[in-house]
Motif scaffolding. Structure first.
Motif, PDB file in Angstrom:
ATOM      1  N   TYR A 140      23.633 -13.167 -41.212  1.00  0.00           N
ATOM      2  CA  TYR A 140      24.237 -12.874 -39.917  1.00  0.00           C
ATOM      3  C   TYR A 140      25.644 -12.305 -40.109  1.00  0.00           C
ATOM      4  O   TYR A 140      26.224 -12.390 -41.188  1.00  0.00           O
ATOM      5  N   LYS A 141      26.208 -11.771 -39.014  1.00  0.00           N
ATOM      6  CA  LYS A 141      27.548 -11.197 -39.089  1.00  0.00           C
ATOM      7  C   LYS A 141      28.639 -12.255 -39.080  1.00  0.00           C
ATOM      8  O   LYS A 141      29.720 -12.035 -39.614  1.00  0.00           O
TER       9      LYS A 141
ATOM     10  N   GLU B 135      36.847 -16.895 -40.178  1.00  0.00           N
ATOM     11  CA  GLU B 135      36.120 -15.647 -40.356  1.00  0.00           C
ATOM     12  C   GLU B 135      37.059 -14.505 -40.727  1.00  0.00           C
ATOM     13  O   GLU B 135      36.747 -13.685 -41.591  1.00  0.00           O
TER      14      GLU B 135
ATOM     15  N   LYS C  29      26.916 -15.852 -42.836  1.00  0.00           N
ATOM     16  CA  LYS C  29      26.777 -14.635 -43.636  1.00  0.00           C
ATOM     17  C   LYS C  29      25.759 -14.830 -44.765  1.00  0.00           C
ATOM     18  O   LYS C  29      25.031 -13.891 -45.121  1.00  0.00           O
TER      19      LYS C  29
END
Length: 470
Positions: free
Chosen positions: A400-401, A33, A396
């Motif tokens: 979503y984050k 990430e 993503k």
């Protein structure tokens, strides 16, 4: 009549094995990430583990035995002065008295010049002590921990920060550039492949931060380090190794980080503390986070990893196929040369080399490794092209984050169908093994499947592997 074939059941996974699996996935997804290599913060516990280095109290005990003017036992000074830094200040005074009296023959003549710092005598003896326990090479470290040490070296950290005086890390990471004490405050570092020895090194005993005077002086000048730490925190996964969670060095570092947190109270997603626990058993389920008090009655929550064997933890942080063969020393040289190519009237800026860039470049250009001379990366297979995404990228793509929500959708598929798509190679998922860690990659089919799960639409699992993915 043919006998029935009885298939053997797979051994049942223990609670601690499940813990390892979940922590490993958390680490690999966090590293992906952030898209850059981790930062290591290394304390004395790792030196003690690999070459029997001393704890702070053991070092004070050695000094107490060495100096004849320290007439009372260490316990007396702990009762009278309390804090180890205060004891260090008093021991320094007593070592100076000893050096100018009965202990004169214990020190070189140049330490008796008028301009020599009064704390040099105790620091000289500390340097002698650490040089005495230094092995000749990495192979000289404890044999029982060689697999662990090899796994640690494979992390290829962006940078290492340590409060240790010894040279063990230089042996494990020979391509990292050593920056000692006040050198950190001077000039412009390349910002990759550097080993910051913020409390000094035995190669220069006067650089050691040991006494109360030293710590007060360091506190006045550490603004540059704090700024660098905040940059590291914003851009990299961080792991503390060899520190107790209550260590004042951890509290000071996390206090700086705490000031920059946009939200208070939650777990900091990219900061880990690795804690050794020799009593772990198959049914152990250690805590997953830890509240660390900082300053002004504040506290932060960070991720906790509890292990008796650090190898699987280091493997997880090293599970990065795109950078598996990057030469840190060559990459540093390349980046340093890039600075020289910038015209002097153009502001210089930090160069980021992350494995997202390497990953995409490898998939689009066979000549990448040869062009830069920093990596030896095999061509991606058809399977790699079909499953190019990390779980973070899947998350993503679904809005979503990060990866956690996508992982929750996969769990919903498992609950409904009884099939965990991460347990096999299929049209949705592929697993690569890097070192000893499984590295998960996903396809566009996985995004479509999880979109249906998210939107509560009907779906059918198809675990076949398409021809173009073989």
């Amino acid at each position: 009549m043919a006998e029935a074939v009885v298939e053997e059941e797979a051994p049942k996974q223990t609670r601690y094995e499940r813990y390892i699996e979940e922590i490993t996935e958390d680490i690999t997804n966090t590293v992906q990430e952030f898209g850059v290599q981790p930062i290591l913060f290394v304390g004395s516990g790792l030196t003690k583990r690999y070459m029997d280095g001393p704890s702070w109290e053991e070092l004070l005990g050695y000094l107490a035995d060495k100096c004849s003017t320290i007439e009372k036992g260490l316990g007396f000074y702990k009762q009278s002065l309390g804090h180890p830094i205060e004891i260090g200040q008093e021991f320094s005074r007593l070592f100076q008295d000893w050096a100018w009296g009965a202990g004169a023959n214990e020190f070189p003549k140049d330490l008796f010049e008028a301009d020599v710092n009064k704390h040099s005598y105790v620091k000289y003896k500390i340097g002698e002590f650490f040089k005495g326990i230094k092995p000749a090479a990495v192979a000289g470290l404890k044999a029982d921990f060689q697999p662990e040490i090899e796994a640690l070296a494979k992390i290829r950290p962006h940078a290492i920060i340590t409060t240790n005086y010894d040279e063990m890390l230089e042996m494990i990471f020979p391509d990292h550039e050593r920056i000692i004490g006040q050198q950190l405050l001077k000039g412009q570092q390349v910002c990759i492949g550097e080993l910051y020895k913020i409390h000094g090194c035995v190669t220069d005993h006067d650089s050691l931060v040991f006494t109360k005077d030293d710590y007060q002086e360091w506190d006045k000048k550490k603004k540059f380090l704090s700024a660098k730490l905040l940059t590291f925190f914003n851009e990299h996964p961080l792991i503390f190794i060899g520190y107790n969670a209550g260590d004042p060095n951890i509290k000071a570092i996390l206090s700086d980080i705490d000031q920059a947190l946009p939200e208070k109270g939650g777990v900091i997603p990219n900061v880990y503390i690795l804690q050794w626990d020799p009593s772990l058993k198959d049914d152990s389920w250690p805590q997953r986070d830890k509240v660390i008090p900082t300053e002004d009655d504040r506290s932060v929550r960070v991720k906790m990893i509890v292990a008796s064997d650090f190898g699987w933890v280091f493997d997880a942080f090293a599970a990065n196929p795109a950078l598996a063969h990057v030469n840190t020393k060559v990459l540093r040289a390349l980046m340093a040369r890039s600075y020289e190519l910038v015209r002097s009237d153009i502001p210089k800026m930090k160069v980021e080399a992350d494995f997202k860039m390497l990953n995409s470049a490898v998939e689009s250009s066979e000549a990448f490794a040869k062009l830069f001379g920093i990596a030896n990366i095999n061509d991606y297979s058809a399977a790699g092209a079909y499953h190019p995404m990390s779980l973070t990228e899947v998350g993503k793509a679904l809005g979503y984050k990060g990866w956690h929500s996508a992982d929750a959708l996969i769990w919903r598929v498992t609950q409904k169908t009884g099939t965990d798509i991460k347990k096999s190679d299929n049209r949705y998922h592929r697993a690569d093994k890097v070192n000893k860690t499984v590295f998960h990659k996903y396809s566009a089919d996985a995004i479509e499947l999880l979109r249906k799960v998210r939107d509560e639409e009907e779906y059918q699992l198809d675990l076949g592997i398409p021809a173009e993915a073989k």
